[in-house]
Design an enzyme around this catalytic site. Structure first.
Site, PDB file in Angstrom:
ATOM      1  N   THR A 302       0.831  -1.213   0.000  1.00  0.00           N
ATOM      2  CA  THR A 302       0.000   0.000   0.000  1.00  0.00           C
ATOM      3  C   THR A 302       0.864   1.262   0.000  1.00  0.00           C
ATOM      4  OG1 THR A 302      -1.523  -1.195   1.419  1.00  0.00           O
ATOM      5  CG2 THR A 302      -1.934   1.146   1.148  1.00  0.00           C
ATOM      6  N   HIS A 477      -2.609  -2.605  -5.349  1.00  0.00           N
ATOM      7  CA  HIS A 477      -1.734  -3.692  -5.829  1.00  0.00           C
ATOM      8  C   HIS A 477      -2.586  -4.942  -5.932  1.00  0.00           C
ATOM      9  CE1 HIS A 477      -1.902  -4.917  -1.650  1.00  0.00           C
ATOM     10  NE2 HIS A 477      -1.510  -3.699  -1.317  1.00  0.00           N
TER      11      HIS A 477
HETATM   12  C1  GP9 Z   1      -2.338  -0.932   6.629  1.00  0.00           C
HETATM   13  C2  GP9 Z   1      -2.407  -1.158   5.174  1.00  0.00           C
HETATM   14  C3  GP9 Z   1      -1.860  -2.505   4.913  1.00  0.00           C
HETATM   15  O1  GP9 Z   1      -2.095   0.354   7.006  1.00  0.00           O
HETATM   16  O2  GP9 Z   1      -1.778  -0.185   4.459  1.00  0.00           O
HETATM   17  O3  GP9 Z   1      -1.927  -2.806   3.608  1.00  0.00           O
HETATM   18  P1  GP9 Z   1      -0.769  -3.602   2.848  1.00  0.00           P
HETATM   19  O4  GP9 Z   1       0.379  -2.698   2.698  1.00  0.00           O
HETATM   20  O5  GP9 Z   1      -0.453  -4.829   3.643  1.00  0.00           O
HETATM   21  O6  GP9 Z   1      -1.432  -3.915   1.559  1.00  0.00           O
HETATM   22 MN    MN Z   2      -2.522  -2.685   0.263  1.00  0.00          MN
END
Ligand code: GP9
Ligand code: MN
Length: 653
Positions: A302, A477
């Site tokens: 993310t 993603h």
């Molecule tokens: C949590 C979130 C997690 O803050 O951003 O998502 P990720 O990076 O695991 O897809």
């Molecule tokens: Mn994510």
């Protein structure tokens, strides 16, 4: 010595214990490679190298035990445990991320630790005890058969060390033969593990990280010149038909967690749409829907998507920029827009330390950060990574309405996150019917997110923001990794997931709604790096003076390709995967790589330049015209009980 004497000696010697330890560990590692990792073995040499590669590490590390006179067995057992633990950690990590642990990821674990919740547990299995079986066997042997072996003469250590080095050099030589420049071109960790093994990879990674931190210290202002020249040569001018059409409007970005493009317009076997709201939004006359748009994230997930969107630079090949390079100088969208009178805020129903956001957002110039401390995080409202999307948007509205306009705001949804399990009361949408629970649940959580987005848009319409706000929805993603390909064949109605289809599964939707501007379905190829120039140009801000790698998706000169962090890429004409060149039209493998060469060299250049900018912190040497630099110390996100996250009195400027 007679034969019986020799056998007896060997049976009871440290070297016998060592040989048993090496063989068990070697075989266990090889079995783990075969069961757990998908390394893309193409030929017999690679098969052989995969088999061979644990040997040198086993000899070298377990051999360290032979240095000790009295504690030989104990030291070997401890080393076995540490290496087994490293292997197992990689296995668990790979089950989730399809990737290997790197030093930056380990550093990340500190700030993200303890928040994996359901995800982590669902990755463990009782049969995993196998990965410690040799450790257990060694303890038993040490306490029984080898109990009486006490003193080690240490003579064999040098021989073992020599053997370990010889095996390693032999291994490396063969690997270089199959894959020249293996160590210098390391966009893809799979290669390193396939050829040299998981343990040698960790050593390589450690050295690389030490190098990277010294890189910053050695950089100077001349290092930015090449980047500037490349940037100027590849600038895509705005399209006059769109430039400034959203001037002065608010901007809201919405990160749609793990949301892949194949879900748009997807119908369940019973004919039900998964995301009816988004499906209708893409046909709104003011919506641009980019259907050939790709995520370009790496291990930072993310946060990498956020980094790409707001900096138009690429994420790192290892670890997350948000964690490792949050102290750098950036010239990000919130900071740029500040110069045009914008106020900026992030809304996220998770704690501010996740992905080190509380540090990074200061460097990006965010005025306010509404994190978990602003939300009602009671059990009914939360699941897995934090706030469920519906209460999250609901509670965010009053905070959003409180922002001074024009604003630039970012919302990060969470409900559609691996392993996608929903609380039963939150969904009545059917699960898919494959043998893979993760895939089945994905449809339910995506449907829940779609409903939450609809509620949010309705709220924006009700309070009058909808007509004066540019909305940018993007999938951050992939959600379904390659580990779920079997179930995905059923979902997609195909016999197999080919390399080209796998690349296309990295498509995420990009949906931009611009009030008053005629949109449409867009087929040009692009990636997350392209969003910043696209949006800034809509706002009437020319990005010419900024260092960025994106190309305005609406520009007539748009380049029509998107790279992946591993160096593969997709264009409207060709697709390059794993150094193989495919036709984008027929999706067939081409007999030569000639057609792929041009973009391939740009891909390599951009990744390398972007890495240099980030690793050497080069933007500290670059002063864009008219841009006021950010001083992170001017920002404080103290939470609702502090100063409401509002910027403190600037010390500079
Ligand atoms: C949590 C979130 C997690 O803050 O951003 O998502 P990720 O990076 O695991 O897809
Ligand atoms: Mn994510």
């Amino acid at each position: 010595m007679n034969k019986i004497g020799l056998t007896k000696k060997l049976n009871n010697s440290h070297i016998t214990f060592f040989v048993i330890a090496v063989v068990l560990f070697w075989m266990k590692t090889y079995i783990a490679y075969r069961i757990e990792f998908k390394l893309g073995i193409d030929n017999n040499l690679q098969k052989f190298l995969l088999f061979l590669n644990p040997l040198s590490s086993a000899l070298f590390f377990l051999g360290l035990g032979l240095l000790f006179k009295k504690w030989t067995k104990l030291v070997m057992i401890i080393i076995n445990f540490l290496m087994s633990f490293l292997l197992y950690a990689n296995i668990v990590y790979y089950r989730f991320f399809n990737d290997f642990i790197t030093i930056p990821v380990l550093l990340q674990a500190k700030s993200n630790g303890g928040q994996l919740g359901d995800s982590a547990v669902s990755l463990l299995s009782p049969t995993d005890i196998f990965y410690f079986s040799d450790f257990i066997i060694l303890i038993i042997l040490a306490l029984t058969v080898f109990k009486k072996v006490t003193v080690n003469n240490r003579k064999s250590y040098k021989v073992v060390l020599l053997l370990a080095i010889t095996v390693f050099l032999f291994n490396l030589g063969l690997a270089e033969k199959d894959r020249p420049q293996l160590l210098s071109r390391s966009f893809d960790r799979n290669y390193l593990v396939k050829y040299l093994g998981a343990y040698n990879f960790t050593i390589y990674d450690t050295i690389q990280n030490i190098e990277s931190s010294s890189e910053r210290a050695l950089a100077d202002s001349s290092d930015i010149t090449d980047v500037q020249n490349y940037r100027n040569a590849n600038y895509t001018a705005p399209n006059p038909a769109y430039f400034g059409k959203a001037k002065g409007m608010n901007v809201i970005f919405i990160s749609m967690e793990s949301f892949q493009n194949f879900m748009i317009d997807y119908k369940m076997p019973n004919g039900q749409e998964v995301t009816p709201f988004l499906n209708s939004l893409i046909h709104d006359q003011n919506t641009f829907y980019f259907k050939n748009f790709y995520h370009q994230t790496g291990q930072g997930k993310t946060s990498d998507a956020e980094f790409l969107m707001e900096n138009s630079l690429y994420p790192l090949g290892q670890g997350a920029v948000f964690i490792n390079k949050a102290e750098n100088t950036y010239q990000a969208t919130p900071a740029i827009l500040k110069g045009y009178g914008y106020n900026s805020a992030v809304f996220h129903g998770n704690y501010k330390t996740f992905w080190n956001r509380n540090v990074m957002y200061k460097a990006l110039g965010y005025d306010q950060f509404f994190d978990a401390s602003y939300y009602d995080m009671s059990p009914a409202n939360t699941k897995n990574y934090g706030m469920k999307d519906k209460p999250y948007f609901q509670e965010s509205m009053s905070m959003l309405e409180g922002l001074k306009q024009p604003f630039y705001a970012k919302f990060i949804t969470l409900s559609n996150h691996f392993p996608f399990a929903m609380d039963p009361q939150d969904t009545n949408f059917p699960a898919f019917n494959t043998d893979d629970a993760v895939v089945n649940q994905y449809f339910q959580s995506a449907n829940y997110m779609d409903q939450a987005l609809e509620q949010f848009v309705n709220a924006l319409k009700a309070d009058g923001l909808w007509n004066k706000t540019v909305l940018v929805f993007y999938g951050d993603h992939y959600g379904i990794s390659e580990n779920h390909n079997e179930a995905m064949t059923k979902v997609l109605g195909v016999n197999q997931i080919t390399p080209v289809l796998n690349a296309k599964l990295q498509q995420v939707p990009l949906i931009i709604h611009v009030p008053g501007v005629k949109g449409g379905i867009q087929t040009q190829v692009g990636g997350e790096v392209d969003v910043r120039p696209t949006v800034l140009h809509l706002l009437g801000i020319d990005t010419k003076n900024f260092i960025e790698f994106g190309s305005d998706l609406l520009s007539k000169q748009h380049r029509n390709w998107a790279l992946f962090r591993n160096g593969d890429y997709v264009s409207d004409k060709v697709i390059q995967i794993n150094d193989k060149c495919y036709s984008a039209q027929t999706e067939q493998l081409l007999s030569s790589n000639v057609l792929c060469k041009d973009i391939d060299s740009r891909v390599k250049t951009e990744l390398q330049m972007s890495d240099e900018i980030v690793n050497k912190d080069l933007l500290r040497f670059y002063k864009p015209k008219g841009f006021t630099p950010i001083n992170p110390d001017d920002y404080n996100y103290l939470g609702p009980k502090g100063n409401k996250g509002i910027k403190t009195t600037p010390k500079s400027s």
